[in-house]
Write an enzyme that holds these catalytic residues in place. Structure first.
Site: not given
Ligand code: AMP
Length: 213
Positions: A13, A86, A125, A158, A169
């Site tokens: 994404k 999410r 990654r 990360r 996750r």
């Molecule tokens: P991502 O980079 O999109 O994988 O997001 C990293 C982390 O940020 C996730 O594992 C959540 O802890 C938090 N996060 C990101 N977007 C959301 C969302 N829409 N709702 C809740 N937590 C989020």
């Protein structure tokens, strides 16, 4: 045009959103990037969300929606959401927010990648600490190990791409995010792309899909 990219963490994404937002003149909205930025700057919000991010759990819905509304209130470009919504509650919150602004979601694109493949990708990654560009040490490494091709800054893993957090996750995705597929499938503007193809091929397919949704 407002678009949502859906899919497992590691489904591509972020990579696709970066390319598409440039190609189509859209504003890339990554809630994950927003939270990581706040965390790095050690703001009050950053401290509030740190525990969730580090554990691979979701930030509470109300907080996510409040942050987005505050950040996007004045944005006039089309929005390309990456990592939001999410949960079904977030999707409902987005619908009522957009409804009150006379806006709509024009397309929801699901990047379909098998879970075993996303687990493999997340483990490999690396992310640029400067510009955020994403690499894969196996399939898409930088020219010089550990260094970003685009900006020359160092690449990092990360915290939530470390093995213990990856499994959580994926579980969170299955439990809380996957129900969104049914929510949006019923909406009539749902598209699906094979996210296991090479990133350039996926980008081509998505841009032609979105040029005439
Ligand atoms: P991502 O980079 O999109 O994988 O997001 C990293 C982390 O940020 C996730 O594992 C959540 O802890 C938090 N996060 C990101 N977007 C959301 C969302 N829409 N709702 C809740 N937590 C989020």
């Amino acid at each position: 045009m407002n678009v949502i990219l859906l899919g497992y963490p590691g489904s591509g994404k972020g990579t696709q959103a970066k390319v598409l937002s440039q190609k189509l003149g859209m504003f890339h909205v990554s809630t994950g990037d927003i939270f990581r930025e706040e965390l790095a700057k050690k703001t009050a919000l950053g401290q509030e969300v740190a525990g969730y991010l580090n554990a691979g759990r979701l930030v509470p819905d109300r907080l996510v929606l409040d942050v987005l509304k505050a950040r996007l209130g004045a944005e006039t470009r089309g929005l390309l959401f990456d990592g939001f919504p999410r949960t079904v509650e977030q999707a409902e919150g987005l619908d009522s927010w957009f409804g009150s602004r006379g806006q709509a979601i024009d397309a929801v694109v699901f990047l379909n990648v098998p879970e075993a493949e996303v687990a493999r990708r997340l483990g490999a990654r690396r992310t640029c600490s400067g510009c955020g560009r994403i690499y894969n040490v196996i399939s898409a490494p930088p020219g010089k190990e550990g260094v970003c091709d685009a900006c020359g800054k160092g690449l990092v893993t990360r915290d939530d791409d470390k093995p213990a957090v990856i499994e959580r996750r994926l579980q969170v995705y299955r439990d809380q995010t996957e129900p969104l597929l049914a929510y949006y499938r019923a909406s009539g503007n749902f598209y699906e792309a094979d996210g296991s193809l090479p990133p350039e091929t996926v980008a081509e397919k998505l841009s032609s899909m979105l040029r005439r949704p």
